[in-house]
Design a protein around this motif. Structure first.
Motif, short mmCIF file in Angstrom:
data_model
loop_
_atom_site.label_atom_id
_atom_site.label_comp_id
_atom_site.label_asym_id
_atom_site.label_seq_id
_atom_site.Cartn_x
_atom_site.Cartn_y
_atom_site.Cartn_z
N ILE A 96 36.70 116.00 65.37
CA ILE A 96 35.73 116.49 66.34
C ILE A 96 35.39 115.04 67.49
CG2 ILE A 96 34.03 114.99 64.92
CD1 ILE A 96 31.99 117.97 65.53
N SER A 97 34.94 115.88 68.87
CA SER A 97 34.90 114.78 69.61
C SER A 97 33.69 114.05 68.98
CB SER A 97 34.82 115.28 70.92
OG SER A 97 35.96 115.66 71.28
N SER A 98 33.22 113.19 69.38
CA SER A 98 32.60 112.29 68.74
C SER A 98 32.13 110.84 69.54
CB SER A 98 32.44 112.48 68.00
OG SER A 98 30.92 111.89 66.39
N MET A 99 33.14 110.15 69.12
CA MET A 99 33.57 108.73 70.03
C MET A 99 34.52 108.23 70.96
SD MET A 99 32.54 105.65 69.27
CE MET A 99 31.98 105.20 67.23
N ASN A 100 33.41 107.90 72.60
CA ASN A 100 34.20 107.90 73.13
C ASN A 100 35.12 108.38 73.72
OD1 ASN A 100 33.86 103.98 72.39
ND2 ASN A 100 32.42 105.09 73.91
N ASP A 101 36.16 107.61 74.13
CA ASP A 101 37.51 109.05 74.86
C ASP A 101 38.08 109.41 73.37
OD1 ASP A 101 37.00 108.29 77.45
OD2 ASP A 101 37.99 106.60 77.11
N TYR A 102 38.47 109.42 72.31
CA TYR A 102 38.81 110.06 71.56
C TYR A 102 38.95 111.43 71.16
CZ TYR A 102 39.35 111.86 66.33
OH TYR A 102 39.52 112.58 65.59
N PRO A 103 39.63 111.89 71.20
CA PRO A 103 41.16 111.90 70.65
C PRO A 103 41.96 111.01 71.91
CG PRO A 103 40.94 114.17 71.46
CD PRO A 103 39.89 113.51 71.64
N LEU A 104 41.96 111.06 72.91
CA LEU A 104 42.85 110.93 74.11
C LEU A 104 43.68 109.21 73.32
CD1 LEU A 104 41.17 111.96 77.68
CD2 LEU A 104 42.20 113.18 75.98
N HIS A 105 44.96 108.57 73.89
CA HIS A 105 45.41 108.01 73.67
C HIS A 105 44.69 106.34 74.51
CE1 HIS A 105 48.75 105.46 71.69
NE2 HIS A 105 48.77 105.11 73.14
N GLN A 106 44.35 106.20 73.97
CA GLN A 106 43.96 104.33 74.03
C GLN A 106 45.63 103.31 74.50
OE1 GLN A 106 40.68 103.86 76.06
NE2 GLN A 106 41.40 106.55 75.81
N GLU A 107 45.18 102.41 74.84
CA GLU A 107 45.94 101.18 74.68
C GLU A 107 46.58 100.62 73.75
OE1 GLU A 107 48.03 97.36 77.79
OE2 GLU A 107 46.19 99.04 78.70
N GLY A 108 47.05 100.63 72.89
CA GLY A 108 47.29 100.09 71.73
C GLY A 108 47.33 100.14 70.23
N GLU A 109 46.81 101.86 70.69
CA GLU A 109 46.81 102.56 69.52
C GLU A 109 47.39 103.09 68.93
OE1 GLU A 109 42.49 105.03 70.29
OE2 GLU A 109 43.82 105.86 70.28
N GLN A 110 48.45 103.07 67.01
CA GLN A 110 49.22 103.44 66.40
C GLN A 110 49.54 104.86 66.24
OE1 GLN A 110 49.85 101.88 63.13
NE2 GLN A 110 47.65 101.03 63.22
N PHE A 111 48.24 105.63 66.52
CA PHE A 111 47.98 106.92 65.75
C PHE A 111 47.89 107.50 67.37
CE2 PHE A 111 46.09 104.70 62.25
CZ PHE A 111 47.16 104.35 61.69
N ASP A 112 48.93 109.25 66.72
CA ASP A 112 48.35 110.14 67.63
C ASP A 112 47.69 110.73 67.17
OD1 ASP A 112 48.43 112.41 69.79
OD2 ASP A 112 50.54 112.91 68.78
#
Length: 275
Positions: A96-112
């Motif tokens: 569920i959309s709630s936090m900043n740009d999540y679920p879009l991929h951010q640099e350094g993130e390991q999960f899709d």
């Protein structure tokens, strides 16, 4: 719920979630089909333990009964990801959309996160450009829940302010140059205030732009002096709503704030929003 050891003086609880309480005994009313099959479902035994992890949020019926679904509202750490992997076949996890740009991929993130869950409640205009085909999507984010009950607006009451803006006070000491300022787009707000105050002579309320002690505040352009009210964090939402109801519009300049509740709260109060 009955007094311990008795079958009289019982009451019907509004919420059926069981808790340990020695003076009382609780009984569940089960829904049974005509064939004798129990239709009532229960949440997983580890459900409420999982809710102690910040990303995991419960889902309930309108009467407050938990259902065996967990909404994942932000990125997860390694431990939380292992919990998800362990229980994903027993509990339905949805994003569920709630936090900043999540679920879009951010640099350094390991999960899709875009492909992690079978479904996602989002606020994107074109979700098909981001989510893979196997993910079912619904245009609904966290700001669509828990809306205030508001009586119809009285249009005869004049507005006291032109706008309200809701910030976060965790960066007041560094004038918004941290995570809170970034998520609320404070750097742009300061540029916009130059025009709003200088060219259009607007009056407004800048909520949570003072520290909790009320001694230090975000800096504002000289042209806004005497035109802006700067408040501390308002612990009571009703205090924020009082400012909102007296404003012509709510100013929401955020770019990386995925699901600002102030947007739906403003619309619930029949207050236009400028995004």
């Amino acid at each position: 719920e009955c007094p311990h050891g008795y079958e009289h003086d019982c009451t019907l609880r509004a919420i059926a979630n069981l808790v340990d309480f020695a003076p009382a005994d609780c009984y569940e009313l089960l829904e049974v089909s005509a064939e004798g099959k129990i239709l009532t479902t229960k949440v997983h035994p580890e459900y409420n333990k999982l809710l102690k992890q910040y990303p995991f949020q419960q889902v309930t019926t309108q009467t407050g009964n938990q259902v065996n679904i967990i909404l994942v509202r932000s990125q997860v750490n390694d431990y939380q990801y292992k919990l998800y992997q362990k229980y994903k076949d027993d509990i339905l996890f949805l994003g569920i959309s709630s936090m900043n740009d999540y679920p879009l991929h951010q640099e350094g993130e390991q999960f899709d996160y875009l492909g992690m869950f079978p479904g996602f409640l989002h606020m994107m205009r074109e979700p098909e450009k981001h989510f893979p085909p196997h993910v079912k999507t619904l245009l609904m984010s966290q700001s669509d829940f828990s809306l205030p009950h508001v009586p119809p607006r009285d249009y005869s009451v004049p507005k006291k302010y032109d706008f309200t803006y809701s910030a976060s006070d965790c960066d007041v000491a560094i004038d918004g140059r941290g995570w809170c300022g970034w998520s609320k787009n404070w750097s742009f707000v300061k540029e916009a205030l130059v025009v709003m105050c200088g060219e259009y002579d607007l009056r407004g309320v800048l909520v949570a732009t003072k520290d909790k002690a009320g001694k230090k505040a975000y800096t504002i352009p000289p042209s806004c002096k005497g035109k802006m009210i700067q408040t501390t964090y308002l612990a009571k939402q009703s205090d924020y709503f009082d400012y909102l109801k007296q404003s012509r519009f709510a100013f929401l300049p955020q770019i990386h704030d995925a699901s600002p509740r102030v947007s739906t709260q403003a619309l619930a109060h029949d207050v236009p929003i400028l995004m």
